[in-house]
Design a protein around this motif. Structure first.
Motif, PDB file in Angstrom:
ATOM      1  N   PHE A   1      48.485 -56.500  11.673  1.00  0.00           N
ATOM      2  CA  PHE A   1      47.359 -56.972  12.489  1.00  0.00           C
ATOM      3  C   PHE A   1      47.821 -58.092  13.412  1.00  0.00           C
ATOM      4  O   PHE A   1      48.765 -58.825  13.118  1.00  0.00           O
ATOM      5  CB  PHE A   1      46.225 -57.463  11.590  1.00  0.00           C
ATOM      6  N   ASP A   2      47.120 -58.229  14.527  1.00  0.00           N
ATOM      7  CA  ASP A   2      47.464 -59.268  15.496  1.00  0.00           C
ATOM      8  C   ASP A   2      46.783 -60.595  15.177  1.00  0.00           C
ATOM      9  O   ASP A   2      47.329 -61.659  15.477  1.00  0.00           O
ATOM     10  CB  ASP A   2      47.067 -58.827  16.913  1.00  0.00           C
ATOM     11  N   THR A   3      45.568 -60.531  14.617  1.00  0.00           N
ATOM     12  CA  THR A   3      44.822 -61.761  14.362  1.00  0.00           C
ATOM     13  C   THR A   3      44.231 -61.762  12.961  1.00  0.00           C
ATOM     14  O   THR A   3      44.026 -60.703  12.350  1.00  0.00           O
ATOM     15  CB  THR A   3      43.659 -61.932  15.368  1.00  0.00           C
ATOM     16  N   VAL A   4      43.935 -62.957  12.483  1.00  0.00           N
ATOM     17  CA  VAL A   4      43.284 -63.113  11.179  1.00  0.00           C
ATOM     18  C   VAL A   4      41.897 -62.480  11.203  1.00  0.00           C
ATOM     19  O   VAL A   4      41.469 -61.866  10.212  1.00  0.00           O
ATOM     20  CB  VAL A   4      43.193 -64.611  10.805  1.00  0.00           C
ATOM     21  N   ASP A   5      41.209 -62.588  12.333  1.00  0.00           N
ATOM     22  CA  ASP A   5      39.863 -62.019  12.441  1.00  0.00           C
ATOM     23  C   ASP A   5      39.881 -60.509  12.207  1.00  0.00           C
ATOM     24  O   ASP A   5      39.020 -59.961  11.498  1.00  0.00           O
ATOM     25  CB  ASP A   5      39.256 -62.335  13.815  1.00  0.00           C
ATOM     26  N   GLU A   6      40.882 -59.819  12.788  1.00  0.00           N
ATOM     27  CA  GLU A   6      40.999 -58.371  12.587  1.00  0.00           C
ATOM     28  C   GLU A   6      41.289 -58.053  11.123  1.00  0.00           C
ATOM     29  O   GLU A   6      40.743 -57.102  10.547  1.00  0.00           O
ATOM     30  CB  GLU A   6      42.116 -57.814  13.475  1.00  0.00           C
ATOM     31  N   TRP A   7      42.158 -58.831  10.528  1.00  0.00           N
ATOM     32  CA  TRP A   7      42.549 -58.644   9.119  1.00  0.00           C
ATOM     33  C   TRP A   7      41.365 -58.839   8.188  1.00  0.00           C
ATOM     34  O   TRP A   7      41.144 -58.041   7.268  1.00  0.00           O
ATOM     35  CB  TRP A   7      43.669 -59.632   8.816  1.00  0.00           C
ATOM     36  N   VAL A   8      40.588 -59.887   8.433  1.00  0.00           N
ATOM     37  CA  VAL A   8      39.403 -60.169   7.619  1.00  0.00           C
ATOM     38  C   VAL A   8      38.395 -59.024   7.714  1.00  0.00           C
ATOM     39  O   VAL A   8      37.813 -58.592   6.709  1.00  0.00           O
ATOM     40  CB  VAL A   8      38.757 -61.502   8.054  1.00  0.00           C
ATOM     41  N   THR A   9      38.194 -58.513   8.928  1.00  0.00           N
ATOM     42  CA  THR A   9      37.265 -57.399   9.128  1.00  0.00           C
ATOM     43  C   THR A   9      37.729 -56.155   8.385  1.00  0.00           C
ATOM     44  O   THR A   9      36.927 -55.445   7.752  1.00  0.00           O
ATOM     45  CB  THR A   9      37.123 -57.086  10.628  1.00  0.00           C
ATOM     46  N   ALA A  10      39.031 -55.891   8.414  1.00  0.00           N
ATOM     47  CA  ALA A  10      39.580 -54.719   7.732  1.00  0.00           C
ATOM     48  C   ALA A  10      39.420 -54.827   6.216  1.00  0.00           C
ATOM     49  O   ALA A  10      39.096 -53.841   5.546  1.00  0.00           O
ATOM     50  CB  ALA A  10      41.056 -54.551   8.096  1.00  0.00           C
ATOM     51  N   ILE A  11      39.630 -56.023   5.681  1.00  0.00           N
ATOM     52  CA  ILE A  11      39.471 -56.213   4.229  1.00  0.00           C
ATOM     53  C   ILE A  11      38.016 -56.041   3.828  1.00  0.00           C
ATOM     54  O   ILE A  11      37.710 -55.465   2.778  1.00  0.00           O
ATOM     55  CB  ILE A  11      40.019 -57.590   3.801  1.00  0.00           C
ATOM     56  N   LEU A  12      37.109 -56.516   4.654  1.00  0.00           N
ATOM     57  CA  LEU A  12      35.689 -56.336   4.360  1.00  0.00           C
ATOM     58  C   LEU A  12      35.327 -54.851   4.354  1.00  0.00           C
ATOM     59  O   LEU A  12      34.599 -54.381   3.473  1.00  0.00           O
ATOM     60  CB  LEU A  12      34.836 -57.095   5.376  1.00  0.00           C
ATOM     61  N   GLU A  13      35.856 -54.119   5.316  1.00  0.00           N
ATOM     62  CA  GLU A  13      35.538 -52.690   5.408  1.00  0.00           C
ATOM     63  C   GLU A  13      36.209 -51.870   4.304  1.00  0.00           C
ATOM     64  O   GLU A  13      35.584 -50.989   3.715  1.00  0.00           O
ATOM     65  CB  GLU A  13      35.958 -52.164   6.781  1.00  0.00           C
ATOM     66  N   ASP A  14      37.466 -52.195   4.008  1.00  0.00           N
ATOM     67  CA  ASP A  14      38.230 -51.378   3.051  1.00  0.00           C
ATOM     68  C   ASP A  14      38.029 -51.805   1.600  1.00  0.00           C
ATOM     69  O   ASP A  14      37.914 -50.956   0.710  1.00  0.00           O
ATOM     70  CB  ASP A  14      39.725 -51.442   3.379  1.00  0.00           C
ATOM     71  N   GLU A  15      38.030 -53.108   1.362  1.00  0.00           N
ATOM     72  CA  GLU A  15      37.978 -53.613  -0.018  1.00  0.00           C
ATOM     73  C   GLU A  15      36.653 -54.277  -0.374  1.00  0.00           C
ATOM     74  O   GLU A  15      36.443 -54.676  -1.521  1.00  0.00           O
ATOM     75  CB  GLU A  15      39.127 -54.610  -0.248  1.00  0.00           C
ATOM     76  N   LYS A  16      35.789 -54.416   0.620  1.00  0.00           N
ATOM     77  CA  LYS A  16      34.453 -55.012   0.404  1.00  0.00           C
ATOM     78  C   LYS A  16      34.544 -56.437  -0.139  1.00  0.00           C
ATOM     79  O   LYS A  16      33.828 -56.828  -1.053  1.00  0.00           O
ATOM     80  CB  LYS A  16      33.620 -54.133  -0.539  1.00  0.00           C
ATOM     81  N   VAL A  17      35.447 -57.217   0.458  1.00  0.00           N
ATOM     82  CA  VAL A  17      35.543 -58.650   0.178  1.00  0.00           C
ATOM     83  C   VAL A  17      35.286 -59.391   1.486  1.00  0.00           C
ATOM     84  O   VAL A  17      35.959 -59.146   2.492  1.00  0.00           O
ATOM     85  CB  VAL A  17      36.923 -59.056  -0.380  1.00  0.00           C
ATOM     86  N   ALA A  18      34.299 -60.288   1.484  1.00  0.00           N
ATOM     87  CA  ALA A  18      33.919 -61.021   2.695  1.00  0.00           C
ATOM     88  C   ALA A  18      34.544 -62.412   2.692  1.00  0.00           C
ATOM     89  O   ALA A  18      34.291 -63.213   1.791  1.00  0.00           O
ATOM     90  CB  ALA A  18      32.399 -61.134   2.787  1.00  0.00           C
ATOM     91  N   MET A  19      35.371 -62.668   3.696  1.00  0.00           N
ATOM     92  CA  MET A  19      35.998 -63.975   3.885  1.00  0.00           C
ATOM     93  C   MET A  19      35.634 -64.498   5.263  1.00  0.00           C
ATOM     94  O   MET A  19      35.326 -63.715   6.165  1.00  0.00           O
ATOM     95  CB  MET A  19      37.520 -63.874   3.759  1.00  0.00           C
ATOM     96  N   VAL A  20      35.710 -65.797   5.453  1.00  0.00           N
ATOM     97  CA  VAL A  20      35.404 -66.383   6.754  1.00  0.00           C
ATOM     98  C   VAL A  20      36.712 -66.703   7.479  1.00  0.00           C
ATOM     99  O   VAL A  20      37.512 -67.498   6.977  1.00  0.00           O
ATOM    100  CB  VAL A  20      34.565 -67.667   6.618  1.00  0.00           C
ATOM    101  N   PRO A  21      36.966 -66.098   8.632  1.00  0.00           N
ATOM    102  CA  PRO A  21      38.191 -66.414   9.368  1.00  0.00           C
ATOM    103  C   PRO A  21      38.206 -67.865   9.828  1.00  0.00           C
ATOM    104  O   PRO A  21      37.164 -68.455  10.122  1.00  0.00           O
ATOM    105  CB  PRO A  21      38.149 -65.456  10.554  1.00  0.00           C
ATOM    106  N   GLY A  22      39.415 -68.429   9.885  1.00  0.00           N
ATOM    107  CA  GLY A  22      39.537 -69.841  10.228  1.00  0.00           C
ATOM    108  C   GLY A  22      39.308 -70.156  11.688  1.00  0.00           C
ATOM    109  O   GLY A  22      39.270 -71.337  12.069  1.00  0.00           O
ATOM    110  N   THR A  23      39.139 -69.140  12.519  1.00  0.00           N
ATOM    111  CA  THR A  23      38.943 -69.360  13.958  1.00  0.00           C
ATOM    112  C   THR A  23      37.800 -70.325  14.232  1.00  0.00           C
ATOM    113  O   THR A  23      37.920 -71.246  15.056  1.00  0.00           O
ATOM    114  CB  THR A  23      38.651 -68.016  14.659  1.00  0.00           C
ATOM    115  N   GLY A  24      36.678 -70.126  13.548  1.00  0.00           N
ATOM    116  CA  GLY A  24      35.515 -70.982  13.769  1.00  0.00           C
ATOM    117  C   GLY A  24      35.700 -72.403  13.285  1.00  0.00           C
ATOM    118  O   GLY A  24      34.923 -73.293  13.630  1.00  0.00           O
ATOM    119  N   PHE A  25      36.749 -72.621  12.490  1.00  0.00           N
ATOM    120  CA  PHE A  25      37.043 -73.962  11.965  1.00  0.00           C
ATOM    121  C   PHE A  25      38.185 -74.631  12.731  1.00  0.00           C
ATOM    122  O   PHE A  25      38.654 -75.697  12.337  1.00  0.00           O
ATOM    123  CB  PHE A  25      37.425 -73.884  10.479  1.00  0.00           C
TER     124      PHE A  25
END
Length: 392
Positions: free
Chosen positions: A337-361
């Motif tokens: 993946f190119d960004t953490v945001d893309e990675w977080v979205t993929a994990i939510l879709e594939d593994e159903k784990v919701a994390m908050v990307p650090g971009t907003g922080f």
């Protein structure tokens, strides 16, 4: 209809956005584990709820003074004296609709257009947005993981300009969980005094500490720093009262009076019943708080170990709050993946784990993981994240 310019640059809260996405998936029957919410998963302690019931039955359901009922103002006075040996008059305290509203009102009365507020990064997502809503300019001081995400005095000095009006200090921190020592706060305070910069001390996580270190309020270090500081706090995190929406601020009379004026024309007053409940909260036996803190400490030890064992993820162990803030950029790149945001979205879709990307922080290489869920769910979440990292 054209919207006001002040709202056009405001970005939605990333923490609320990820929680909403997780809830949407849950509503469709998916087994989602949410690591996004910044609130204790415990119910409000019974004595506090009982105080609210008694208040309703006694008819305390009407308007109150804008800045809080006398009983709660007095309880805050006692709390500040007991915990920090700080004495505030009634005119130096305001009760607000949560600590977030205290910050909002403060920036509204403090900032003119173009005034700068120094914000250490990583930061809580609402700090820069609230500064922008007051037509101020957020100026970020980027900290380093190897220094536990703390601002160095020389970096603070370099960031100050003739437009600098304030600096925000959040200890323990959301999202990193780091804490400043008394010596570190004193050095930062000296610079703030030298340049006549207001210190905004967000102490909402002060009771949720898992090391031998003790929380220090920068206002308690000297009379000069007390005069230069507005302390922001509330009952949300310590007493599992996020939905009750009671916060407060302590500081110079002229600032508090101006905040009262803003509140009188915006919120009228904090919720009457919640104020009476907060009186009980601030006088509750500390053993109630320790029970919750001890459970968080146990979860932290287990979850930190599990997350740290995942390839490509590094993490400083936090000392307070209830978040991990690991650097995941190596795992992200290893997974293609190119960004953490893309990675977080993929994990939510594939593994159903919701994390908050650090971009907003202000930390795009990191994610924020809340451990405000059961140990079983934390263990399962770590298992799913590890599986994703090792199989993609």
């Amino acid at each position: 209809m054209e919207l006001a310019n002040r709202v056009k640059t405001i970005t939605p809260s990333s923490t609320l956005a990820i929680t909403a996405k997780a809830n949407e998936l849950k509503s469709k029957g998916h087994d989602v584990i949410g690591l996004g919410a910044g609130e204790p998963d415990f119910n409000t302690p019974e004595p506090i709820m009982e105080a609210a019931i008694q208040a309703m039955q006694a008819g305390f359901t009407k308007y109150t003074p804008t800045g809080g009922i006398p009983q709660l103002i007095e309880a805050i006075q006692k709390k500040m004296e007991r915990d920090h040996q700080l004495t505030y008059s009634k005119e130096e305290i305001i009760v607000t609709m949560g600590a977030k509203h205290a910050l909002y009102a403060l920036f509204q009365v403090l900032l003119n257009k173009g005034d700068e507020v120094l914000i250490p990064a990583p930061y809580w997502v609402s700090y820069p947005e609230q500064v922008k809503l007051a037509e101020g300019v957020p100026v970020f001081i980027h900290t380093k993981e190897e220094y536990n995400f703390k601002v160095h005095p020389e970096d603070l000095e370099k960031a100050i300009t003739n437009k600098t009006k304030a600096i925000i200090i959040n200890s323990p921190s959301n999202p990193t969980g780091m804490m400043y020592s008394e010596e570190e706060l004193e050095k930062l305070g000296e610079i703030a005094l030298k340049h006549n910069i207001l210190i905004v001390s967000d102490e909402i996580y002060e009771k949720l500490i898992y090391s031998e270190e003790e929380h220090v309020s920068i206002a308690s270090i000297s009379p000069e720093l007390k005069k230069q500081t507005v302390v922001i706090n509330g009952v949300s995190k310590t007493y599992a009262m996020t939905g009750w929406r009671i916060g407060y601020a302590t500081g110079e009379k002229q600032i508090i009076k101006a905040m009262n004026n803003v509140s009188s024309h915006s919120t009228s007053n904090p919720v009457s019943i919640a104020q009476h409940a907060s009186v009980a909260a601030l006088s509750i036996d500390e053993s109630e708080i320790r029970k919750m803190r001890d459970i968080f400490a146990e979860r932290l030890d287990v979850f930190y170990t599990l997350i740290s064992e995942i390839p490509g993820i590094t993490c400083e162990k936090p000392k307070g709050a209830f978040y991990l803030f690991p650097n995941v950029i190596e795992a992200v790149r290893n997974n293609g993946f190119d960004t953490v945001d893309e990675w977080v979205t993929a994990i939510l879709e594939d593994e159903k784990v919701a994390m908050v990307p650090g971009t907003g922080f202000g930390a795009p290489d990191n994610v924020r993981l809340s451990y405000c869920i059961s140990m079983d769910d934390l263990t399962e979440a770590a298992k799913r994240i590890k599986r994703f990292v090792e199989t993609h």
